[in-house]
Design a protein around this motif. Structure first.
Motif, PDB file in Angstrom:
ATOM      1  N   LEU A 317       0.956  -0.972  -0.295  1.00  0.00           N
ATOM      2  CA  LEU A 317      -0.284  -0.343  -0.400  1.00  0.00           C
ATOM      3  C   LEU A 317       0.916   0.870  -0.191  1.00  0.00           C
ATOM      4  CD1 LEU A 317      -2.654  -0.173   2.762  1.00  0.00           C
ATOM      5  CD2 LEU A 317      -3.129  -1.372   0.429  1.00  0.00           C
ATOM      6  N   ALA A 318       0.495   2.497  -1.000  1.00  0.00           N
ATOM      7  CA  ALA A 318       0.955   3.139  -0.570  1.00  0.00           C
ATOM      8  C   ALA A 318       1.098   4.360   0.313  1.00  0.00           C
ATOM      9  CB  ALA A 318       0.194   4.482  -2.008  1.00  0.00           C
ATOM     10  N   GLN A 319       0.791   4.151   1.023  1.00  0.00           N
ATOM     11  CA  GLN A 319       0.609   4.741   2.361  1.00  0.00           C
ATOM     12  C   GLN A 319       1.475   4.452   3.419  1.00  0.00           C
ATOM     13  OE1 GLN A 319      -2.315   3.953   0.771  1.00  0.00           O
ATOM     14  NE2 GLN A 319      -4.124   3.192   2.708  1.00  0.00           N
ATOM     15  N   GLU A 320       1.663   3.012   2.918  1.00  0.00           N
ATOM     16  CA  GLU A 320       2.495   2.029   4.556  1.00  0.00           C
ATOM     17  C   GLU A 320       4.192   1.829   3.846  1.00  0.00           C
ATOM     18  OE1 GLU A 320       1.143  -1.619   4.312  1.00  0.00           O
ATOM     19  OE2 GLU A 320      -0.461  -1.316   5.460  1.00  0.00           O
ATOM     20  N   GLN A 321       4.552   3.242   2.549  1.00  0.00           N
ATOM     21  CA  GLN A 321       5.920   2.275   2.210  1.00  0.00           C
ATOM     22  C   GLN A 321       6.429   4.035   2.390  1.00  0.00           C
ATOM     23  OE1 GLN A 321       5.301   2.492  -2.061  1.00  0.00           O
ATOM     24  NE2 GLN A 321       5.047   0.766  -2.500  1.00  0.00           N
ATOM     25  N   HIS A 322       6.156   4.776   3.703  1.00  0.00           N
ATOM     26  CA  HIS A 322       7.427   5.494   3.768  1.00  0.00           C
ATOM     27  C   HIS A 322       8.432   5.132   5.169  1.00  0.00           C
ATOM     28  CE1 HIS A 322       3.750   4.945   6.584  1.00  0.00           C
ATOM     29  NE2 HIS A 322       3.757   5.601   7.476  1.00  0.00           N
ATOM     30  N   ILE A 323       8.869   4.293   4.330  1.00  0.00           N
ATOM     31  CA  ILE A 323       9.983   4.105   5.122  1.00  0.00           C
ATOM     32  C   ILE A 323      11.445   4.278   4.807  1.00  0.00           C
ATOM     33  CG2 ILE A 323       8.964   1.563   5.175  1.00  0.00           C
ATOM     34  CD1 ILE A 323      10.384   0.457   2.809  1.00  0.00           C
ATOM     35  N   GLY A 324      12.349   4.084   5.920  1.00  0.00           N
ATOM     36  CA  GLY A 324      13.980   4.987   5.486  1.00  0.00           C
ATOM     37  C   GLY A 324      13.521   6.029   6.456  1.00  0.00           C
ATOM     38  N   ASN A 325      14.658   5.941   7.622  1.00  0.00           N
ATOM     39  CA  ASN A 325      14.615   7.009   8.684  1.00  0.00           C
ATOM     40  C   ASN A 325      16.658   7.506   8.363  1.00  0.00           C
ATOM     41  OD1 ASN A 325      11.786   6.845  10.071  1.00  0.00           O
ATOM     42  ND2 ASN A 325      12.537   5.186  10.308  1.00  0.00           N
ATOM     43  N   PRO A 326      16.427   8.696   8.147  1.00  0.00           N
ATOM     44  CA  PRO A 326      15.281   9.892   8.956  1.00  0.00           C
ATOM     45  C   PRO A 326      14.842  10.454   7.245  1.00  0.00           C
ATOM     46  CG  PRO A 326      17.608  10.603   9.260  1.00  0.00           C
ATOM     47  CD  PRO A 326      17.574   9.542   8.604  1.00  0.00           C
ATOM     48  N   GLN A 327      13.603  11.122   7.645  1.00  0.00           N
ATOM     49  CA  GLN A 327      12.469  11.429   6.701  1.00  0.00           C
ATOM     50  C   GLN A 327      13.738  12.640   5.939  1.00  0.00           C
ATOM     51  OE1 GLN A 327       8.858  12.746   7.229  1.00  0.00           O
ATOM     52  NE2 GLN A 327       8.536  14.288   5.779  1.00  0.00           N
ATOM     53  N   VAL A 328      13.632  12.783   4.474  1.00  0.00           N
ATOM     54  CA  VAL A 328      14.655  13.657   3.551  1.00  0.00           C
ATOM     55  C   VAL A 328      13.829  15.025   2.982  1.00  0.00           C
ATOM     56  CG1 VAL A 328      15.147  13.253   2.000  1.00  0.00           C
ATOM     57  CG2 VAL A 328      15.335  11.271   3.023  1.00  0.00           C
ATOM     58  N   SER A 329      14.393  15.561   3.860  1.00  0.00           N
ATOM     59  CA  SER A 329      14.218  17.176   3.925  1.00  0.00           C
ATOM     60  C   SER A 329      14.353  17.724   2.003  1.00  0.00           C
ATOM     61  CB  SER A 329      15.407  18.247   4.120  1.00  0.00           C
ATOM     62  OG  SER A 329      15.224  17.720   5.713  1.00  0.00           O
ATOM     63  N   PRO A 330      13.741  18.319   1.573  1.00  0.00           N
ATOM     64  CA  PRO A 330      13.184  18.476   0.177  1.00  0.00           C
ATOM     65  C   PRO A 330      14.980  19.226  -0.835  1.00  0.00           C
ATOM     66  CG  PRO A 330      10.896  19.680   1.169  1.00  0.00           C
ATOM     67  CD  PRO A 330      12.337  18.868   2.180  1.00  0.00           C
ATOM     68  N   GLY A 331      14.905  19.829  -0.240  1.00  0.00           N
ATOM     69  CA  GLY A 331      16.935  20.242  -0.228  1.00  0.00           C
ATOM     70  C   GLY A 331      17.484  19.348  -0.389  1.00  0.00           C
ATOM     71  N   ASP A 332      17.217  17.817   0.223  1.00  0.00           N
ATOM     72  CA  ASP A 332      18.647  17.434  -0.032  1.00  0.00           C
ATOM     73  C   ASP A 332      18.035  15.476  -0.673  1.00  0.00           C
ATOM     74  OD1 ASP A 332      20.431  17.831   1.959  1.00  0.00           O
ATOM     75  OD2 ASP A 332      18.923  17.439   3.108  1.00  0.00           O
ATOM     76  N   LEU A 333      17.257  15.986  -1.517  1.00  0.00           N
ATOM     77  CA  LEU A 333      16.471  14.593  -2.408  1.00  0.00           C
ATOM     78  C   LEU A 333      17.729  14.277  -2.865  1.00  0.00           C
ATOM     79  CD1 LEU A 333      13.181  16.201  -3.101  1.00  0.00           C
ATOM     80  CD2 LEU A 333      13.501  14.358  -1.769  1.00  0.00           C
ATOM     81  N   MET A 334      16.883  12.602  -3.232  1.00  0.00           N
ATOM     82  CA  MET A 334      18.315  11.946  -3.984  1.00  0.00           C
ATOM     83  C   MET A 334      17.798  10.990  -4.653  1.00  0.00           C
ATOM     84  SD  MET A 334      21.776  11.694  -2.081  1.00  0.00           S
ATOM     85  CE  MET A 334      22.368  11.253  -3.076  1.00  0.00           C
ATOM     86  N   PRO A 335      17.455  10.551  -6.485  1.00  0.00           N
ATOM     87  CA  PRO A 335      17.016   9.643  -7.382  1.00  0.00           C
ATOM     88  C   PRO A 335      16.576   8.069  -6.461  1.00  0.00           C
ATOM     89  CG  PRO A 335      18.922  10.520  -8.063  1.00  0.00           C
ATOM     90  CD  PRO A 335      18.991  10.894  -6.732  1.00  0.00           C
ATOM     91  N   GLY A 336      15.888   7.960  -6.110  1.00  0.00           N
ATOM     92  CA  GLY A 336      15.316   6.474  -5.469  1.00  0.00           C
ATOM     93  C   GLY A 336      14.507   7.116  -4.452  1.00  0.00           C
ATOM     94  N   ASP A 337      14.877   8.511  -4.238  1.00  0.00           N
ATOM     95  CA  ASP A 337      13.706   8.421  -2.697  1.00  0.00           C
ATOM     96  C   ASP A 337      12.140   8.371  -2.548  1.00  0.00           C
ATOM     97  OD1 ASP A 337      16.235   9.307  -1.219  1.00  0.00           O
ATOM     98  OD2 ASP A 337      15.935  11.257  -1.968  1.00  0.00           O
ATOM     99  N   LEU A 338      11.603   7.510  -2.046  1.00  0.00           N
ATOM    100  CA  LEU A 338      10.103   8.243  -2.418  1.00  0.00           C
ATOM    101  C   LEU A 338       8.916   9.067  -1.793  1.00  0.00           C
ATOM    102  CD1 LEU A 338       9.062   4.195  -1.434  1.00  0.00           C
ATOM    103  CD2 LEU A 338       9.611   5.577  -4.175  1.00  0.00           C
ATOM    104  N   ALA A 339       8.073   9.762  -2.366  1.00  0.00           N
ATOM    105  CA  ALA A 339       7.198  10.858  -2.395  1.00  0.00           C
ATOM    106  C   ALA A 339       5.902  10.255  -2.327  1.00  0.00           C
ATOM    107  CB  ALA A 339       7.113  11.733  -3.092  1.00  0.00           C
ATOM    108  N   VAL A 340       5.270  10.347  -0.856  1.00  0.00           N
ATOM    109  CA  VAL A 340       4.601   9.521  -0.070  1.00  0.00           C
ATOM    110  C   VAL A 340       3.163  10.547   0.794  1.00  0.00           C
ATOM    111  CG1 VAL A 340       3.467   7.476   1.955  1.00  0.00           C
ATOM    112  CG2 VAL A 340       6.198   7.811   1.082  1.00  0.00           C
ATOM    113  N   TRP A 341       2.697  10.162  -0.006  1.00  0.00           N
ATOM    114  CA  TRP A 341       0.676  10.288   0.719  1.00  0.00           C
ATOM    115  C   TRP A 341      -0.180   9.195   1.217  1.00  0.00           C
ATOM    116  CZ3 TRP A 341       3.206  12.376  -4.085  1.00  0.00           C
ATOM    117  CH2 TRP A 341       3.469  13.371  -3.840  1.00  0.00           C
ATOM    118  N   ASP A 342      -1.461   9.870   2.149  1.00  0.00           N
ATOM    119  CA  ASP A 342      -2.207   8.781   1.987  1.00  0.00           C
ATOM    120  C   ASP A 342      -2.789   8.061   1.299  1.00  0.00           C
ATOM    121  OD1 ASP A 342      -4.442  10.845   1.225  1.00  0.00           O
ATOM    122  OD2 ASP A 342      -5.014  10.846   3.488  1.00  0.00           O
ATOM    123  N   GLY A 343      -3.044   8.382  -0.047  1.00  0.00           N
ATOM    124  CA  GLY A 343      -3.101   7.338  -1.155  1.00  0.00           C
ATOM    125  C   GLY A 343      -2.477   7.556  -1.855  1.00  0.00           C
TER     126      GLY A 343
END
Length: 383
Positions: A317-343
């Motif tokens: 499920l999309a809303q359960e794919q928020h794995i990987g800590n800590p959460q990544v800040s927008p300025g530090d994004l790299m390829p492969g990072d996931l943008a996760v919403w509740d759906g």
């Protein structure tokens, strides 16, 4: 009596005209590295600025600003890498000339030593014959050194040509003027052909670098409708995601060339594999519950499939794919990072872009808005 100084003179002239290969402080390679360092500082500041803006501001407007800033960040990182690589090429070219100069010096000394060793026999016909033959042999050796160094410099100028972006403006003209003097400063008449070629190529460095930076900073954002994951349709800004500008902190970054031609750096091979797999699914029709590019796919099915190709297991499920800590800040994004919403979920690919399962799977501008869904944040599954 034969003119011995005349026999040695061609070798002495070749040695004096060859150049030392010593660039000195403030030369072209220093200029290129200095420019790369300045660009790295700009990248660091841009990361902080992006994070600050996203802290106090949200919505489609800040998404557009973030996407544009990430594209400039990617371009700056590419220019920094290119400048450093060019500096390495410049230094190698100088090293080739230094080696050649030392070899020529040895050839001259060898000839003079042979003449001196003849002693009294130098005035005999046999001695003079030996001297002339030695002079011809040593001059041939010297020309062989010149020919080899010309070939070596030809390889370096080809490397510079490969690294040089499309020509444009002149904001880095100071770098070009320094670089353009490289081959003429390390060699002159003995290597005139190679020097001319290399100078012409190196003379385009700064304008090419400046062009890429200028074009990236003037890019624009579009808007586009995407299909949200798990059967929910969402509307977001249009065109491409994720920053590649940040390099991996552990030195294991992996370069990826995106469909738009930009080169980005994933934090590791697993993330790079996931990005390549997701991009390979572009054009796949949206099918709710779909799990593979061959039969249709939905948003979480796409990210699960892509990371599965890399050996990383994600929840379905999309809303359960928020794995990987800590959460990544927008300025530090790299390829492969996931943008996760509740759906919905999408994957950052770099250069201010992300790939997601709309209808069909496509690349769009990075964003945090998706049809009113709650945005959980950006996450790095491989952290």
């Amino acid at each position: 009596m034969i003119d011995l100084s005349g026999l040695a003179q061609p070798l002495l002239d070749l040695l004096s005209s060859f150049g030392s290969g010593v660039l000195g402080t403030g030369g072209p390679s220093d200029g290129l590295r200095s420019t790369a360092t300045n660009l790295d500082q700009i990248i660091a500041l841009s990361k902080s600025s992006i994070n600050n803006v996203n802290t106090v501001w949200d919505g489609q407007a800040v998404d557009a600003v973030t996407a544009k800033a990430l594209r400039v960040q990617t371009s700056s990182a590419t220019l920094s890498d290119t400048g450093t690589e060019m500096a390495t090429v410049v230094d190698q070219a100088a090293a080739y000339v230094q080696t050649g100069q030392k070899e020529l010096d040895g050839i001259v000394n060898s000839f003079l030593a042979q003449v001196s060793a003849l002693g009294p026999a130098l005035g005999t016909p046999a001695g003079l014959t030996t001297v002339v033959a030695s002079a011809i042999d040593h001059i041939g050796q010297g020309m062989g050194v010149v020919g080899r160094v010309q070939d070596e410099l030809g390889t370096q100028t080809a490397a510079i040509q490969d690294l040089t972006p499309a020509p444009s403006s002149t904001s880095l003209a100071s770098v070009a003027s320094g670089a353009s003097n490289l081959l003429s400063s390390v060699s002159s008449s003995g290597l005139s052909t190679a020097a001319s070629t290399g100078s012409s190529l190196l003379g385009t460095v700064a304008s090419g670098l400046s062009s890429a930076l200028s074009s990236s900073s003037s890019g624009s954002n579009g808007s586009k409708t995407s299909t949200g994951g798990n059967g929910t349709n969402g509307t977001g800004n249009g065109a491409s995601a994720g920053s590649s500008a940040g390099s991996s902190t552990d030195g294991t970054g992996v370069k990826i060339t995106l469909p738009d031609g930009s080169v980005v750096e994933a934090p590791n091979e697993k993330a790079a594999t996931a990005v390549r797999s997701a991009i390979g699914a572009v054009g796949t029709p949206y099918v709710w519950g779909g799990n593979s590019p061959g039969s249709g796919i939905d948003c979480s099915g796409l990210t699960k499939y892509a990371y599965g190709e890399a050996g990383v297991e994600l929840p379905r499920l999309a809303q359960e794919q928020h794995i990987g800590n800590p959460q990544v800040s927008p300025g530090d994004l790299m390829p492969g990072d996931l943008a996760v919403w509740d759906g919905h979920v999408a994957m950052v690919v770099g250069n201010g872009q992300l790939v997601e399962a709309g209808d069909p799977v496509s690349i769009s501008s990075i964003r945090t808005e998706n049809s009113g869904m709650e945005f959980y944040g950006f996450y790095r599954p491989t952290s």
